[in-house]
Design an enzyme around this catalytic site. Sequence first.
Site, PDB file in Angstrom:
ATOM      1  N   SER A  77       0.409  48.778 -17.375  1.00 22.11           N
ATOM      2  CA  SER A  77      -0.016  49.896 -16.541  1.00 22.11           C
ATOM      3  C   SER A  77      -1.514  49.795 -16.305  1.00 22.11           C
ATOM      4  O   SER A  77      -2.282  49.585 -17.249  1.00 22.11           O
ATOM      5  CB  SER A  77       0.335  51.216 -17.228  1.00 22.11           C
ATOM      6  N   GLU A  78      -1.937  49.929 -15.054  1.00 16.18           N
ATOM      7  CA  GLU A  78      -3.327  49.667 -14.676  1.00 16.18           C
ATOM      8  C   GLU A  78      -4.323  50.565 -15.399  1.00 16.18           C
ATOM      9  O   GLU A  78      -5.505  50.262 -15.467  1.00 16.18           O
ATOM     10  CB  GLU A  78      -3.487  49.825 -13.157  1.00 16.18           C
TER      11      GLU A  78
END
Lengths: 234, 234, 223, 223
Positions: free
Chosen positions: A56-57
Amino acid sequence: MTSSDKTATYKPLNRDQMAWRAAQDLQEGAYVNLGIGMPTRAASYVPDGREVIFHSENGILGLGPKPEPGTEDENLIDAGKNYTTLIKGGVFMHHADAFLMIRGKHLDVSLLGAFEVSEAGDLANWTTEDPSFPPGVGGAMDLAVGAKEIRVIMDHTDKGGKPRILKKCRLPLTAPGCVKRIYTNLAVIDVTEQGLFVREMVEGMTLEQLQALTEPKLQLANNWQSLTPPAMAA
Amino acid sequence: MTSSDKTATYKPLNRDQMAWRAAQDLQEGAYVNLGIGMPTRAASYVPDGREVIFHSENGILGLGPKPEPGTEDENLIDAGKNYTTLIKGGVFMHHADAFLMIRGKHLDVSLLGAFEVSEAGDLANWTTEDPSFPPGVGGAMDLAVGAKEIRVIMDHTDKGGKPRILKKCRLPLTAPGCVKRIYTNLAVIDVTEQGLFVREMVEGMTLEQLQALTEPKLQLANNWQSLTPPAMAA
Amino acid sequence: MIDKRVASAAEAVAGVKDGAVVLVAGFGTVGIADDLLEALHEQGATNLTIVHNNAGNGDTGLARLINSGRVAKVICSYPRSGDYSAFLNAYRAKTLELELVPQGIISERMHAHAAGLGGFFSPVTAHTKLAEGKETREIDGVLYVFEKPLKGDIALLRAKKADRWGNLVYDQSARNFNPIMAMAADLSVVQVNEMVELGSLDPEAVVTPSIFIDRVVVVGAKA
Amino acid sequence: MIDKRVASAAEAVAGVKDGAVVLVAGFGTVGIADDLLEALHEQGATNLTIVHNNAGNGDTGLARLINSGRVAKVICSYPRSGDYSAFLNAYRAKTLELELVPQGIISERMHAHAAGLGGFFSPVTAHTKLAEGKETREIDGVLYVFEKPLKGDIALLRAKKADRWGNLVYDQSARNFNPIMAMAADLSVVQVNEMVELGSLDPEAVVTPSIFIDRVVVVGAKA
């Protein structure tokens, strides 16, 4: 029925079936970023027994499923800003390291939503140029250039039935020539230097029917198959 | 005795006294990198009660004193590759982060050894150009451009009595115009845009005597003082 | 004795000047220094440039600063998040400038400043509208866009724990931009839930070393 | 089930080709993958380019590779460390090329590759001999030197603990170049003292996330 039968009938996949199909291609041990929206659903459909590690960024490697109601942690959210969980072996990192993983070709797959994809693999997924709203890019451009392989999941046509797989994108590009595979509600299409190859079509669909909903020329892969996901509530 | 008395006698500082003098200028709360060799000795002479945090280029912030014999840890060494310790509050980081701290002007002081310093503050401390040995630069050039203030500690002259504070450096530069203060065994000298100012000289020395050992013109600061460290075994 | 603690959020943000560049950590509503943002509102500095991933939510924090007309420019990747009406109104009224920067480039530009670099070539935005007017260069067959370092006058940070030197650890995904912004501002101030004794944080597990932190204020856990 | 463990150091370095660029972590004698270096010697690849802070010590590890004529080039900051006679002999015999790079630039060039960048401008070496022949640029009144990314075909790493995914933690200053080199090679292999159960490393304190690691071999603690 053959692939050239013009009167065949077919049923498009629903969103969960599309996510299911994309998930089947995520291999054991793959590090994968799922874009916001439909791509995120793919996490639920990884075949049992396969370990796939989701990124997840916002600084998570090893994203888990949604938390059970009542167990949400306010400091544990995903890129879509929904509550999430961490699986065993998952770790946290800061934003620059999270994007180093994205930009530096460390992720095996980036599965993205799209507005349009061109036959050259150009991707447009960041702005519709609506003049009454400010543009937003988020991590879209980083994701589109960074992973070892970029795949797109989207409806085959827009709400008016017009193709979204185009000779050239009409909307501003996110990145040129990056998309390698497209999952739609009708087909699985590979973007190659020799053009677009249909790997799978939904049961009952013909190439002519699919071509009519697609702007650039499609070729049927020699080993093409029927796209037959399990039944799922939409 | 006045500063113009040509027959005055004086005694140069020994190496520990030089380190002591440099340490007096390290302020409470300062983050400081000490170069390999004489600069490292300064850590022992920080005035009691002052907290100064020492940085080591190999990934330590909060370097402590030498370990007691028998307590050495093979995985805890300083930039000079000697066993060291970590003080309370100290932390470890990787090499790129250690040099981010250096290069990004996060350190308050970098105290370096030198072969030569010019009146413009040019520093030469990385190679004597001995053709029979390979050159080595280590972290010298990173340190010379990175800290908020670069100070040098060195003998005033070479072993033959020739000046090492020069109009222009003869040896290849580590970095131009970086040095702000020079601690020698004879004096404390500030490098300013108006030239070199003598802040302190050892007891009994005259400006003429110091000038004779220094190539560029020296000026005596208005508030200059005697340089009088405590007695120390050399 | 080094002690970077200050008594209040007001003291933590004291001295911010009109026209300052303010790095505001956080992603969504997580890891945002809400109390420091409110204190900055009280403090009164105006004509601010805000660097943040989003552009404010509701009418608190950054959104409140925008509603009060104190923000001249927002550098962000995605303004359209949550209730961003404060931003949208100012954007439509043209009282606020937007510099849209991809999320990974915002963080890498701050990293470049933190590391003392003069800029870098990035493959992101090449051949797109966001590269218009920017220097490009082909390196080994790939087109790159030149990106400049990005620095703040002040960074507003939120962490889980600090010691009196300012060593920090975070809480899960509330880490996000905090460690990067901590390194990229002239003055880095942090609100923490808890102060701990010097030496009680694991030296192998401190995420933000104290060298990057100037002021610490304890404001308690998020409600 | 993901399991990056391999049975031996030989298996860990299998496949290294002649002419490979080998990133060798460590500083002095600390944090060096001694067993992997010995295994690389056995493996037989030659014409290697070695990236390391120093240039070998005594007649083991890197020094042994040099003495066996397997190293064509060393990229390092400081060859003159410890007993570097292996390097010195080859250097004087001109059988080995030296690229001298400041210590912080070696690590930042690897960081740039890891982050997918095309290069960066650094203030280090400006106006010095080490910048000769390199592109320079003045930015805001400061002269910078253009530095290219640096990548390895393989990185030889040493850590304290790993889990079966390859998450790593280190031991004090033995961390040094390991996390950076782990990110900068096509194939990253690590020797560790200990394997631990997945989930037993603190997710807030893992230094090298598993995504960067390909093979793990347990060789026990250093004598």
